[in-house]
Design a protein around this motif. Sequence first.
Motif, mmCIF file in Angstrom:
data_model
loop_
_atom_site.group_PDB
_atom_site.id
_atom_site.type_symbol
_atom_site.label_atom_id
_atom_site.label_comp_id
_atom_site.label_asym_id
_atom_site.label_seq_id
_atom_site.Cartn_x
_atom_site.Cartn_y
_atom_site.Cartn_z
ATOM 1 N N CYS A 99 0.872 -1.173 0.000
ATOM 2 C CA CYS A 99 0.000 0.000 0.000
ATOM 3 C C CYS A 99 0.911 1.226 0.000
ATOM 4 N N ILE A 100 0.935 1.940 -1.099
ATOM 5 C CA ILE A 100 1.772 3.133 -1.226
ATOM 6 C C ILE A 100 0.893 4.354 -1.007
ATOM 7 N N THR A 108 5.761 5.868 -9.596
ATOM 8 C CA THR A 108 5.116 5.154 -10.698
ATOM 9 C C THR A 108 5.884 3.896 -11.078
ATOM 10 N N ALA A 111 5.632 1.102 -8.420
ATOM 11 C CA ALA A 111 4.367 0.363 -8.477
ATOM 12 C C ALA A 111 4.403 -0.673 -9.595
ATOM 13 N N GLU A 123 -2.735 1.899 -4.192
ATOM 14 C CA GLU A 123 -2.221 3.256 -4.069
ATOM 15 C C GLU A 123 -3.274 4.151 -3.424
ATOM 16 N N THR A 129 -3.196 13.344 -8.152
ATOM 17 C CA THR A 129 -2.195 12.346 -8.539
ATOM 18 C C THR A 129 -2.164 12.173 -10.060
ATOM 19 N N PHE A 133 0.607 7.325 -12.696
ATOM 20 C CA PHE A 133 0.773 6.661 -11.402
ATOM 21 C C PHE A 133 -0.487 5.877 -11.063
ATOM 22 N N CYS A 137 -1.076 1.077 -10.796
ATOM 23 C CA CYS A 137 -1.490 0.307 -9.620
ATOM 24 C C CYS A 137 -2.635 -0.653 -9.947
ATOM 25 N N PHE A 140 -6.498 2.149 -7.174
ATOM 26 C CA PHE A 140 -6.166 3.476 -6.657
ATOM 27 C C PHE A 140 -7.341 4.002 -5.851
#
Length: 245
Positions: A99-100, A108, A111, A123, A129, A133, A137, A140
Amino acid sequence: MAAQIEPARLAVLIDADNANPAIVEGLLAEVAKLGVASVKRIYGDWTTPSLGKWKASLLEHSIQPIQQFAYTSGKNATDSAMIIDAMDLLYSADLGGFCIVSSDSDFTRLAARLRESGKVVYEFGEKKTPKPFVAACDRFIYTEIFTQHPENAETVIQRRSAQELRQDTKLCNLLRQAIEAASDDEGWANLGPVGSQLAKQMPEFDPRNYGYSKFSGLVEGIGLFTLRRENNLLLVKDQRPGKKG
């Protein structure tokens, strides 16, 4: 008796410079739906006064602060430290996913690399964002949904009307495609697989972004699809003329 499936072990990595401490409670509650937060770390230069607001949240939720000094002006050493730790965890820890928590596009490639290694990447970031990016994921989740307060109308995500939802052509088209992919010969599809298919095509999809707490409520709110319950399953069908059935 069927063996119980163990929840996925997750690493929660937070970029303190690009996240708001007000999201922590909602964030961890969301992570708990996805798996178990086996690793909880937050990165930043803790000698700077601007990060002082994080202190109470870290103590309350047992999040480990990782100190990273800013070596030179204009270079984000925090991002580098977080990326290095993520790669170390990839190879040294038995994790099912990451989990970022950041809105920074610098993550980016991280992931994408974690997904290449078979890890699920969630994410959590703000609506600002960058799209690349978001697309990198598996899923998101916009953090604005964690800071909603009824007493502050500016932070509440208002429920969109049927007209507004129908004008979102991307949402409606992807939903139709997902129903088509999961439907039987009569055009009916189990709503669960439809949601999963939609999320694959649109990682940022979340009914809460439209003011609905559940996917079924959003689908019904659009007014272009028929819902019915059968044998404890919720089924959906495209209402357009000429569709199956």
